[in-house]
Every structure is written in C-alpha cells, then in structure tokens.
Scaffold this motif. Structure first.
Motif, PDB file in Angstrom:
ATOM      1  N   GLU A  31       0.829  -1.207   0.000  1.00  0.00           N
ATOM      2  CA  GLU A  31       0.000   0.000   0.000  1.00  0.00           C
ATOM      3  C   GLU A  31       0.867   1.263   0.000  1.00  0.00           C
ATOM      4  OE1 GLU A  31      -0.367  -2.620   1.917  1.00  0.00           O
ATOM      5  OE2 GLU A  31      -2.351  -3.403   1.337  1.00  0.00           O
ATOM      6  N   ASP A  40      -3.152   2.721  -7.330  1.00  0.00           N
ATOM      7  CA  ASP A  40      -3.864   1.931  -6.330  1.00  0.00           C
ATOM      8  C   ASP A  40      -3.174   0.582  -6.146  1.00  0.00           C
ATOM      9  OD1 ASP A  40      -6.731   2.060  -4.905  1.00  0.00           O
ATOM     10  OD2 ASP A  40      -6.277  -0.004  -5.489  1.00  0.00           O
ATOM     11  N   ASP A  41      -3.105   0.118  -4.905  1.00  0.00           N
ATOM     12  CA  ASP A  41      -2.405  -1.135  -4.640  1.00  0.00           C
ATOM     13  C   ASP A  41      -3.068  -2.329  -5.333  1.00  0.00           C
ATOM     14  OD1 ASP A  41      -4.368  -0.530  -2.376  1.00  0.00           O
ATOM     15  OD2 ASP A  41      -3.987  -2.657  -2.060  1.00  0.00           O
ATOM     16  N   ALA A  42      -4.340  -2.196  -5.680  1.00  0.00           N
ATOM     17  CA  ALA A  42      -5.028  -3.281  -6.387  1.00  0.00           C
ATOM     18  C   ALA A  42      -4.354  -3.569  -7.735  1.00  0.00           C
ATOM     19  CB  ALA A  42      -6.496  -2.920  -6.599  1.00  0.00           C
ATOM     20  N   TYR A  45      -1.469  -5.934  -7.270  1.00  0.00           N
ATOM     21  CA  TYR A  45      -1.900  -7.323  -7.107  1.00  0.00           C
ATOM     22  C   TYR A  45      -2.443  -7.946  -8.396  1.00  0.00           C
ATOM     23  CZ  TYR A  45      -1.224  -6.697  -2.105  1.00  0.00           C
ATOM     24  OH  TYR A  45      -0.676  -6.471  -0.863  1.00  0.00           O
ATOM     25  N   GLU A  46      -2.689  -7.119  -9.395  1.00  0.00           N
ATOM     26  CA  GLU A  46      -3.063  -7.663 -10.710  1.00  0.00           C
ATOM     27  C   GLU A  46      -1.862  -8.356 -11.362  1.00  0.00           C
ATOM     28  OE1 GLU A  46      -4.593  -4.516 -13.073  1.00  0.00           O
ATOM     29  OE2 GLU A  46      -6.391  -4.205 -11.837  1.00  0.00           O
ATOM     30  N   THR A  49       1.761 -11.142  -6.460  1.00  0.00           N
ATOM     31  CA  THR A  49       1.063 -11.474  -5.220  1.00  0.00           C
ATOM     32  C   THR A  49       1.718 -10.838  -4.001  1.00  0.00           C
ATOM     33  OG1 THR A  49       2.372 -13.504  -4.945  1.00  0.00           O
ATOM     34  CG2 THR A  49       0.295 -13.682  -6.167  1.00  0.00           C
TER      35      THR A  49
END
Length: 216
Positions: A31, A40-42, A45-46, A49
């Motif tokens: 984050e 964005d941290d999302a 993660y795309e 991991t």
C-alpha cells in the motif's frame, strides 16, 4: 494528484528496483509503495502477489533478457557449448552490474544463503532449462538410469557453480568486476574439462585463483 489507473508490470518492476536502490530497503507495505507512485495497490496485485513474488520475477527477467540478447546474434547459434555458457555468464553478470545498486541491497546479508534463497526459484528453473538445452555430454556408460542421474547432477552442479560465482560477484570490488570475469572463465573451463577430459590443468588453475583471492 489523481492516481494512475494503468500501470504495467514492467513499470512496477522499475519503481521497485529504484526504490530499493534509493532507500536501501524494500518498502514497508504494498500500500505504501503504491501510494508513493500514485497508483492503487489493487493494480500491484493484478501483476504480483507480494514483494517476494516481484523479486522472483526480477531475477528471472534478468536471466531471460540476457539469454534473449545472446540469441539475437546470428553468431551465437554457431558457438560451441562452452562458448554459449561463457557468453551467457558474461551477459548475465553484466546485467547484474547494470543493476548492482538494487541487487546488492536486495541480497545484502544473504550472501551465504544464496543456495537456499527461494527468490531464485524461477531463475533456477530458467537456468537449468538452458543447461538442459545445451545437452552437455556425459561419460557414456550405456545405462539409462545412471545417465539420467548424470544429467541431473550436471544441472545441479552448474546451478551451484552459478550461485558460487554470484556470491563472488557480490564481494568483488575489482574494477568493472574483472575478477568475476576471470572466475567465470576458469570455472567454465574447469567444468568442461571435467566432462570431456581427464586433464587437471584447469582445475589447478581455478584452485590457484581462488586460493589467491581468499588469502588476499
């Protein structure tokens, strides 16, 4: 400032390597890392991991890029097996040198634990696949099970040798890592000699070099 909505895996790798090189440690959290680069941290993660997953990718990319560079040369395909090995080692360690601020910070304190380092798991898979493709000749015993063991032993021995050279490189303070280049040449020569002949010249030459470096 509005957050970026599209970030590639390559950009994240560059951000991460620059961060570690600059701050001398990895980011505290994904984050925080994403926030510092306005995404964005999302999105992280795309592609990955975790930071560990990212690091595994980085070392494998350094290897794969080195091999890709070599294969772009028409001359490479006509090289002997030994020269292909030498060329790969030289190119890979040149890539490490270009990224040495990241690599040395990332591996700091782990120099004696490289063999067990899970960060190299993908690198090892690519490296042993390369050794497999070379189809290095073993002593023919006409026994399938023994020759299978020999092939596995060659890959594992080559991997240990590779890690040994990396450990040496991490400690190497010579100009342009010239001592690492010497070690690469002597190590490859010795490995090929062990497979192809009973000559002890290259083995003695390698031992002399390592002994000299150790006592200095």
């Amino acid at each position: 400032m509005a957050k970026k909505t599209k970030i590639t895996a390559s950009e994240i790798i560059t951000f991460y390597m620059d961060y570690v090189a600059k701050h001398h440690h990895k980011p505290e959290t994904v984050e925080d890392f994403a926030e510092s680069h306005q995404f964005d941290d999302a999105i992280f993660y795309e592609h990955f991991t975790s930071f560990k997953d990212l690091e595994k990718t980085i070392y494998n990319i350094l290897f794969e890029n080195s091999l890709a560079i070599l294969k772009q040369s028409p001359d490479y395909h006509n090289f002997s097996k030994k020269d292909k090995l030498l060329s790969l080692y030289y190119t890979f360690f040149e890539n490490l040198a270009l990224n040495q601020e990241f690599v040395k910070q990332n591996l700091k304190g782990l120099e004696n634990q490289l063999k067990a380092l899970s960060t190299f798991s993908r690198l090892k898979k690519s490296f042993t696949a390369f050794i497999d493709d070379l189809n290095l000749e073993t002593i023919s015993l006409n026994v399938d099970s023994i020759e299978t063991i020999q092939q596995k032993a060659i890959k594992e021995s080559a991997w240990v040798q590779f890690l040994f050279i990396m450990k040496f490189w991490l400690d190497d303070t010579s100009d342009a890592f010239e001592k690492t280049d010497i070690l690469i040449e002597k190590s490859i020569n010795t490995g090929v000699e062990l497979l192809d002949t009973k000559s002890l010249y290259n083995i003695i030459d390698l031992v002399k070099f390592l002994y000299k470096e150790k006592i200095q």
